[in-house]
Design a protein around this motif. Structure first.
Motif: not given
Length: 349
Positions: A117-120, A133-145, A164-165
């Motif tokens: 959400s911070a990237t957005v 002009d446009l920006g791309m915000g990504i949230g991605a993970d291979v979450s650890q446990g 986003m635009g």
């Protein structure tokens, strides 16, 4: 604030493991766990998948779904807790893979589960100022446990990309406003060199998740002069099914408003992409004029709240874009041994 979502795309691995298969290994009662977590299964990355490959697939989906010329993208930001390199950005890999290079700015973000959400928010600022002009915000993970830890029952894999635009005529949804609430609360952490994160027990719920999600949510509604009755849908960070269910009730949102975005039950917690995936699943079903309230949370701790309004462009977009819930169909189930192999939990001496 004339900033909107021009397109979005998501990626979820097909592999899954059921909660009972994890519980069986550790001698836990699966039914009690499923009832408490409100999670029945979670996604598992393939042997050759990591945050970079998942981010690339999400980005490619966003480009395809919106028929976007990647040359227009001036910023690529990837939020994650599991970047494959300690020193080497994931975002440059993504930018190259979608043919957006040379891109004006690219960087990796970290803030536990709200890095996405911070990237957005960052893309909102750059596009609204006219810098890009446009920006791309990504949230991605291979979450650890860690094996046997409570996190192992929910830590999953997946990613979401938002483009986003600043042109309302291109936007499928407008970001009406955003508000953040942040403090130094040590509820969850992972030190450099440590393979698995640790969590601070009693700090996880009240002083961590609930204080910050409620703080950001109330802050945004007070700022805008809105209330739960003004929104058709709501999405909150999903570390499990219990927390977003409770916080939505505490804030005055009815259960039916959060149901479309409650992907945690079949997906698990994809950390930096958790709230974003819930937003994507909700946008998949929303109609023009609908309003969505969403709050992401990241341990450490902070929360980002958003007010989103769907435009007429959404109907055309929905005709061609794959739906999040459809990606959760037809899973390939693995047992704990295969899961441990896929996650790299088996180490050679």
């Amino acid at each position: 604030m004339s900033v909107g979502i021009v397109s979005y795309g998501s990626y979820i691995p097909r592999y899954r493991i059921k909660v009972e298969d994890i519980a069986r290994v550790w001698g836990e009662d699966a039914e009690t766990l499923k009832a408490g977590l409100m999670v029945s299964e979670k996604s598992v990355p393939d042997l050759d998948e990591d945050t970079a490959t998942i981010a690339v697939e999400s980005a490619r989906a966003a480009i395809k779904n919106g028929n976007i010329d990647p040359v227009r993208i001036g910023a690529v930001y990837t939020g994650s807790e599991s970047h494959p390199y300690a020193v080497k950005p994931t975002s440059t890999i993504v930018a190259e893979a979608i043919s957006a290079t040379p891109v004006m700015t690219a960087a990796d973000f970290e803030f536990a589960c709200k890095a996405g959400s911070a990237t957005v928010q960052s893309c909102m600022g750059l596009t609204s100022s006219g810098m890009i002009d446009l920006g791309m915000g990504i949230g991605a993970d291979v979450s650890q446990g860690a094996p046997g830890d409570a996190l192992e029952y929910t830590a999953a894999a997946g990613g979401v990309a938002f483009i986003m635009g600043n042109k309302e005529s291109e936007s499928i949804a407008l970001i009406e406003d955003t508000y953040s609430f942040t403090t130094d609360t040590p509820d969850f952490w992972r030190r450099e060199g440590s393979e698995f994160p640790q969590h601070g027990g009693r700090f996880t719920g009240e002083p961590g998740y609930f204080k910050h999600v409620i703080g950001a949510s109330k802050g945004l509604m007070e700022k805008m002069g809105t209330g739960p009755e003004d929104y058709d849908y709501a999405v909150f960070h999903q570390p499990n099914g219990k927390f977003p269910t409770r916080v939505s009730k505490d804030l005055g949102f009815s259960r039916d408003k959060i149901e479309p975005g409650m992907v945690i039950t079949k997906l698990g917690n994809i950390y930096s992409g958790s709230c974003m995936m819930g937003i994507a699943a909700t946008l998949d079903q929303a109609k023009p004029g609908d309003r969505i309230f969403a709050t992401a949370f990241g341990s450490g701790a902070g929360a980002d709240a958003f007010s989103i309004k769907v435009t007429d462009k959404m109907e055309q977009f929905q005709k061609y874009s794959p739906k999040v819930w459809d990606q959760l169909k037809d899973p390939v189930y693995v047992d704990y041994a295969k899961y441990a192999k896929h996650k790299g939990k088996l180490k050679r001496s």
